[in-house]
Motif scaffolding. Structure first.
Motif, PDB file in Angstrom:
ATOM      1  N   LEU A  32      28.121  -9.069  -3.288  1.00  0.00           N
ATOM      2  CA  LEU A  32      27.348  -8.593  -4.246  1.00  0.00           C
ATOM      3  C   LEU A  32      25.930  -8.974  -3.976  1.00  0.00           C
ATOM      4  CD1 LEU A  32      29.548  -9.196  -7.401  1.00  0.00           C
ATOM      5  CD2 LEU A  32      28.667  -6.986  -6.509  1.00  0.00           C
ATOM      6  N   THR A  33      25.515 -10.365  -3.954  1.00  0.00           N
ATOM      7  CA  THR A  33      24.293 -10.493  -3.667  1.00  0.00           C
ATOM      8  C   THR A  33      23.415  -9.727  -2.733  1.00  0.00           C
ATOM      9  OG1 THR A  33      25.043 -12.725  -4.364  1.00  0.00           O
ATOM     10  CG2 THR A  33      22.622 -12.540  -3.651  1.00  0.00           C
ATOM     11  N   MET A  34      24.183  -9.759  -1.411  1.00  0.00           N
ATOM     12  CA  MET A  34      23.511  -8.842  -0.578  1.00  0.00           C
ATOM     13  C   MET A  34      23.331  -7.487  -0.906  1.00  0.00           C
ATOM     14  SD  MET A  34      24.664 -10.956   2.937  1.00  0.00           S
ATOM     15  CE  MET A  34      23.408 -10.275   3.802  1.00  0.00           C
ATOM     16  N   TYR A  35      24.427  -6.936  -1.706  1.00  0.00           N
ATOM     17  CA  TYR A  35      24.199  -5.464  -1.893  1.00  0.00           C
ATOM     18  C   TYR A  35      23.156  -5.211  -3.019  1.00  0.00           C
ATOM     19  CZ  TYR A  35      25.518  -1.074  -4.390  1.00  0.00           C
ATOM     20  OH  TYR A  35      25.297   0.063  -5.165  1.00  0.00           O
ATOM     21  N   ILE A  36      22.937  -6.161  -3.894  1.00  0.00           N
ATOM     22  CA  ILE A  36      21.841  -5.817  -4.973  1.00  0.00           C
ATOM     23  C   ILE A  36      20.565  -6.166  -4.132  1.00  0.00           C
ATOM     24  CG2 ILE A  36      20.723  -7.421  -6.905  1.00  0.00           C
ATOM     25  CD1 ILE A  36      23.752  -7.978  -7.653  1.00  0.00           C
ATOM     26  N   ALA A  37      20.621  -7.258  -3.323  1.00  0.00           N
ATOM     27  CA  ALA A  37      19.366  -7.218  -2.478  1.00  0.00           C
ATOM     28  C   ALA A  37      18.924  -5.863  -1.853  1.00  0.00           C
ATOM     29  CB  ALA A  37      19.536  -8.638  -1.425  1.00  0.00           C
ATOM     30  N   ALA A  38      19.933  -5.427  -1.092  1.00  0.00           N
ATOM     31  CA  ALA A  38      19.712  -4.259  -0.411  1.00  0.00           C
ATOM     32  C   ALA A  38      19.231  -2.936  -1.324  1.00  0.00           C
ATOM     33  CB  ALA A  38      20.876  -3.710   0.389  1.00  0.00           C
ATOM     34  N   GLU A  39      19.837  -2.920  -2.526  1.00  0.00           N
ATOM     35  CA  GLU A  39      19.251  -1.784  -3.354  1.00  0.00           C
ATOM     36  C   GLU A  39      17.971  -2.211  -3.902  1.00  0.00           C
ATOM     37  OE1 GLU A  39      21.059   0.834  -5.220  1.00  0.00           O
ATOM     38  OE2 GLU A  39      21.912   0.467  -3.082  1.00  0.00           O
ATOM     39  N   THR A 230       2.496  -2.566   1.191  1.00  0.00           N
ATOM     40  CA  THR A 230       3.574  -3.548   1.434  1.00  0.00           C
ATOM     41  C   THR A 230       3.369  -4.454   0.220  1.00  0.00           C
ATOM     42  OG1 THR A 230       2.590  -3.481   3.659  1.00  0.00           O
ATOM     43  CG2 THR A 230       4.390  -5.331   3.084  1.00  0.00           C
ATOM     44  N   PRO A 231       4.513  -4.825  -0.525  1.00  0.00           N
ATOM     45  CA  PRO A 231       4.569  -5.794  -1.242  1.00  0.00           C
ATOM     46  C   PRO A 231       3.768  -7.200  -0.927  1.00  0.00           C
ATOM     47  CG  PRO A 231       6.888  -4.951  -1.054  1.00  0.00           C
ATOM     48  CD  PRO A 231       6.015  -4.503  -0.028  1.00  0.00           C
ATOM     49  N   THR A 232       3.274  -7.960  -1.727  1.00  0.00           N
ATOM     50  CA  THR A 232       2.812  -9.343  -1.574  1.00  0.00           C
ATOM     51  C   THR A 232       3.820 -10.396  -1.847  1.00  0.00           C
ATOM     52  OG1 THR A 232       2.024  -9.692  -3.627  1.00  0.00           O
ATOM     53  CG2 THR A 232       0.269  -8.552  -2.206  1.00  0.00           C
ATOM     54  N   ASP A 233       3.442 -11.418  -1.298  1.00  0.00           N
ATOM     55  CA  ASP A 233       4.394 -12.731  -1.300  1.00  0.00           C
ATOM     56  C   ASP A 233       4.905 -12.826  -2.830  1.00  0.00           C
ATOM     57  OD1 ASP A 233       5.435 -13.506   0.867  1.00  0.00           O
ATOM     58  OD2 ASP A 233       3.853 -14.912   1.434  1.00  0.00           O
ATOM     59  N   ARG A 234       4.073 -12.590  -3.695  1.00  0.00           N
ATOM     60  CA  ARG A 234       4.241 -12.529  -5.189  1.00  0.00           C
ATOM     61  C   ARG A 234       5.021 -11.468  -5.650  1.00  0.00           C
ATOM     62  NH1 ARG A 234      -0.836 -14.002  -8.138  1.00  0.00           N
ATOM     63  NH2 ARG A 234       0.835 -14.436  -9.911  1.00  0.00           N
ATOM     64  N   ALA A 235       5.326 -10.427  -4.998  1.00  0.00           N
ATOM     65  CA  ALA A 235       6.114  -9.303  -5.741  1.00  0.00           C
ATOM     66  C   ALA A 235       7.289  -9.680  -5.979  1.00  0.00           C
ATOM     67  CB  ALA A 235       5.967  -8.052  -4.702  1.00  0.00           C
ATOM     68  N   ALA A 236       7.933  -9.041  -6.986  1.00  0.00           N
ATOM     69  CA  ALA A 236       9.562  -9.152  -7.439  1.00  0.00           C
ATOM     70  C   ALA A 236      10.332  -9.002  -6.089  1.00  0.00           C
ATOM     71  CB  ALA A 236       9.828  -8.071  -8.395  1.00  0.00           C
ATOM     72  N   VAL A 237      10.129  -8.124  -5.255  1.00  0.00           N
ATOM     73  CA  VAL A 237      10.984  -7.929  -4.239  1.00  0.00           C
ATOM     74  C   VAL A 237      10.995  -9.026  -3.340  1.00  0.00           C
ATOM     75  CG1 VAL A 237       9.291  -6.392  -2.766  1.00  0.00           C
ATOM     76  CG2 VAL A 237      11.888  -6.186  -2.624  1.00  0.00           C
ATOM     77  N   ALA A 238       9.799  -9.619  -2.906  1.00  0.00           N
ATOM     78  CA  ALA A 238       9.891 -10.671  -2.073  1.00  0.00           C
ATOM     79  C   ALA A 238      10.353 -11.813  -2.536  1.00  0.00           C
ATOM     80  CB  ALA A 238       8.150 -11.042  -1.807  1.00  0.00           C
ATOM     81  N   TRP A 239      10.162 -12.371  -3.596  1.00  0.00           N
ATOM     82  CA  TRP A 239      11.111 -13.363  -4.397  1.00  0.00           C
ATOM     83  C   TRP A 239      12.428 -12.972  -4.520  1.00  0.00           C
ATOM     84  CZ3 TRP A 239      13.042 -12.758  -9.097  1.00  0.00           C
ATOM     85  CH2 TRP A 239      12.052 -12.152 -10.115  1.00  0.00           C
ATOM     86  N   ALA A 240      12.537 -11.847  -4.895  1.00  0.00           N
ATOM     87  CA  ALA A 240      14.141 -11.406  -4.701  1.00  0.00           C
ATOM     88  C   ALA A 240      14.831 -11.479  -3.582  1.00  0.00           C
ATOM     89  CB  ALA A 240      14.327 -10.046  -5.489  1.00  0.00           C
ATOM     90  N   GLY A 241      14.194 -11.372  -2.596  1.00  0.00           N
ATOM     91  CA  GLY A 241      14.712 -11.738  -1.115  1.00  0.00           C
ATOM     92  C   GLY A 241      14.655 -13.112  -0.939  1.00  0.00           C
ATOM     93  N   PHE A 243      15.192 -15.201  -3.074  1.00  0.00           N
ATOM     94  CA  PHE A 243      16.457 -15.622  -4.265  1.00  0.00           C
ATOM     95  C   PHE A 243      17.888 -15.437  -3.470  1.00  0.00           C
ATOM     96  CE2 PHE A 243      19.098 -15.009  -8.055  1.00  0.00           C
ATOM     97  CZ  PHE A 243      18.853 -16.196  -8.501  1.00  0.00           C
ATOM     98  N   VAL A 244      17.905 -14.278  -2.790  1.00  0.00           N
ATOM     99  CA  VAL A 244      19.104 -13.987  -2.257  1.00  0.00           C
ATOM    100  C   VAL A 244      19.590 -15.073  -1.139  1.00  0.00           C
ATOM    101  CG1 VAL A 244      20.247 -12.293  -0.563  1.00  0.00           C
ATOM    102  CG2 VAL A 244      18.743 -11.284  -2.251  1.00  0.00           C
ATOM    103  N   TRP A 245      18.770 -15.511  -0.563  1.00  0.00           N
ATOM    104  CA  TRP A 245      18.988 -16.729   0.379  1.00  0.00           C
ATOM    105  C   TRP A 245      19.369 -18.122  -0.409  1.00  0.00           C
ATOM    106  CZ3 TRP A 245      21.431 -15.101   4.156  1.00  0.00           C
ATOM    107  CH2 TRP A 245      21.022 -13.901   4.837  1.00  0.00           C
ATOM    108  N   ILE A 246      18.473 -18.354  -1.382  1.00  0.00           N
ATOM    109  CA  ILE A 246      18.936 -19.279  -2.136  1.00  0.00           C
ATOM    110  C   ILE A 246      20.228 -19.196  -3.056  1.00  0.00           C
ATOM    111  CG2 ILE A 246      18.297 -20.793  -4.176  1.00  0.00           C
ATOM    112  CD1 ILE A 246      15.292 -20.066  -3.421  1.00  0.00           C
ATOM    113  N   GLU A 247      20.510 -18.162  -3.541  1.00  0.00           N
ATOM    114  CA  GLU A 247      21.667 -17.828  -4.138  1.00  0.00           C
ATOM    115  C   GLU A 247      22.936 -17.833  -3.162  1.00  0.00           C
ATOM    116  OE1 GLU A 247      21.754 -14.676  -6.937  1.00  0.00           O
ATOM    117  OE2 GLU A 247      23.986 -14.493  -6.868  1.00  0.00           O
ATOM    118  N   ILE A 248      22.822 -17.441  -2.050  1.00  0.00           N
ATOM    119  CA  ILE A 248      23.797 -17.701  -1.220  1.00  0.00           C
ATOM    120  C   ILE A 248      24.162 -19.095  -0.801  1.00  0.00           C
ATOM    121  CG2 ILE A 248      24.347 -17.068   1.483  1.00  0.00           C
ATOM    122  CD1 ILE A 248      23.282 -14.279   0.919  1.00  0.00           C
TER     123      ILE A 248
END
Ligand code: ADP
Length: 519
Positions: A32-39, A230-241, A243-248
């Protein structure tokens, strides 16, 4: 002591019943986490494509805006019917960042392209004379009699884009009401302008590590250039990425903890069941061990009392039986008492220089008879010049009795026992060897645990409490020594007590050398 198979199967079933759902849930969580991250990534890439197109358009509009701002005097001159030279001069008066001003009369416009940018007709084309490598950008100029031509400047798109990148990105882009996401999201985006070869001309903010950056091609005078968002390191998508690994990692950690807890819980349960069984069998063993000598003594005493024996030497035999069984009883009681004292840490030892030859001699005075009565042939080979051991003589005698008792219990046809001693550097050793049933290598460490008995094979019919070797081991450890066993099943066993030598310099100053026990 082994747990019966049906109970072991039940425990394994519990383990599987906990572990399996935990693993399935963890896998679903990770999927699920990976699916959300891919979306999120797909959405981010789409957003960046859109934004790249917007920025491209903004750059083009910016050019137009600047042209319009610069061109009015030329338009006025054109409307007043000025000559091409006058129009060129009017253009030159306003040229700032553009290069040489240029007027293209209407009859020469054929070689130029017309471009509509934001509903304005813009003329542009490469320098037809080839003197300049830069494009020409201009607006149509209307005179009193219609279009008189186009007025504008040669300019360097590379320099223009680099010079205006920040301004356009920060002012126009963020204030553009049509811009998707508004000011906040633009702030977390990196904007880069690249030339045809992919070289960077300029950038606003550094790009982060995500792969959702997207580019849009520029058109018109900027053909060949691209805007990359390109998103910077502070963009939501970057920290979501991230967060995916932290969550996993969390999910993996949590399932590992759960699995470990299940594993240790079941191991604990297994141990507890084993302990309960060991206790039960210990109790029944002790009861049996107590009852047997009592019954024998009672029978012998009754026979003596009623004088129910035919031969006079039978009386001696019966008395010896009473003696032997009393000793056995007393050894059992001593073992149990010693065990409880050692367990509670209350067993104190009086350490002194001990001559092992003397200990062996005094022990054998009584135990030798028991061995002989049981048909054993025993041999003592203890040198007289052994260095004294640092030991409690009574405790060592107790250990020796336990080893001899085992040698007797676990021997079959070959009833031979040998007691030897030797000096080993800073230690002295005392060994009891038998030619008995021996011990399987896998059991040779376990037999020193309390209550543990090898209840397979030949030992099956021999009763015992499982306390003897555990006592010997604890007593010898309290002496800072160790017990070694060398055994071959079917051949026999050698148990060796290794004790430190008494050293006057080290041991003498101790006022009352006592070793704590327990555990
Ligand atoms: P117990 O003799 O009362 O069972 P011990 O602690 O003295 O308890 O011994 C533990 C186990 O070690 C015994 O049950 C036996 O299986 C094994 N064992 C001890 N000494 C010997 C020996 N000399 N030969 C073979 N097996 C032995």
């Amino acid at each position: 002591m082994a747990i019966p198979d049906f109970r072991r199967n039940k425990l394994q079933l519990i383990g599987v019943a906990v572990a399996l759902p935990a693993l399935v849930l963890a896998s679903v969580g990770i999927a699920l986490t990976m699916y959300i991250a891919a979306e999120i990534e797909t959405e981010s890439a789409r957003y960046n494509t859109y934004l790249a197109e917007q920025v491209t358009e903004a750059f083009e509009q910016e050019l137009l805006a600047r042209l319009r701002e610069a061109i009015p005097p030329a338009e006025e001159v054109a409307r007043a019917g000025g000559t091409p030279e006058q129009i060129r001069r009017a253009l030159a008066s306003r040229a700032r960042e553009f290069e040489a001003a240029h007027f293209v009369p209407v009859d020469e416009l054929n070689g130029y392209s017309l471009l509509v940018v934001d509903q304005q007709l813009l003329v542009f084309g490469a320098d037809p004379s080839g003197r300049r490598q830069h494009p020409f950008a201009a607006l149509m100029l209307n005179g009193p009699d219609g279009v008189v031509g186009a007025g504008g400047w040669w300019f360097n798109p590379r320099a223009f884009l680099a010079a205006h990148l920040k301004e356009v990105a920060q002012d126009r882009l963020t204030s553009n009401p049509r811009m998707y996401g508004g000011i906040e999201s633009v702030r977390n985006l990196s904007i880069q302008v690249l030339d045809a070869r992919g070289n960077e001309i300029g950038r606003v903010r550094d790009p982060g590590g995500t792969n959702t950056g997207r580019a849009a091609e520029m058109t018109g005078p900027f053909e060949g250039f691209r805007v990359l968002i390109t998103p910077t390191d502070r963009a939501a998508v970057a920290w979501a990425g991230r967060f995916v690994w932290i969550e996993i990692a969390f999910i993996v950690l949590m399932s590992s903890v759960l699995l470990a807890a299940t594993f240790f819980g079941l191991r604990y349960a297994t141990r507890q069941i084993e302990l309960a069984q060991i206790k039960t069998s210990f109790l029944s063993n002790v009861t049996h061990e107590l009852k047997t000598p009592i019954a024998v003594i009672r029978l012998a005493a009754e026979t003596l009392e009623m004088k129910r024996f035919s031969q006079p030497e039978d009386e001696d035999k019966l008395l010896r039986t009473v003696m032997r069984e009393t000793e056995r009883l007393s050894q059992l009681v001593t073992n149990i008492l010693d065990f409880s004292r050692l367990e509670s840490g209350q067993r104190a030892f009086q350490f002194a220089p001990v001559d092992l030859a003397e200990v062996v001699e005094s022990t054998m005075e009584s135990f030798g008879l028991r061995l002989e009565d049981a048909g054993f042939h025993y041999e003592v080979a203890v040198p007289n010049d052994l260095p004294p051991a640092r030991a409690d003589a009574q405790a060592i005698s107790h250990c020796l009795i336990n080893l001899l008792d085992n040698a007797m219990k676990y021997s079959r046809q070959r009833k031979e026992v040998k007691i030897t001693a030797a000096a080993r550097g800073q230690f002295v050793s005392l060994s009891v060897a038998d030619r008995g049933i021996g011990i399987e290598p896998s059991q040779q460490q376990r037999i020193f645990e309390k209550f543990v008995r090898v209840e397979t094979g030949l030992v099956h019919d021999v009763k015992g409490t499982g306390l003897g070797l555990s006592l010997v081991d604890q007593i010898i450890r309290a002496h800072h020594g160790r017990v070694e066993v060398v055994s071959t099943p079917g051949e026999g066993s050698i148990f060796t007590l290794i004790l430190p030598v008494w050293s006057a310099g080290r041991d003498a100053p101790r006022p009352s050398p006592q070793a704590p026990t327990g555990g």
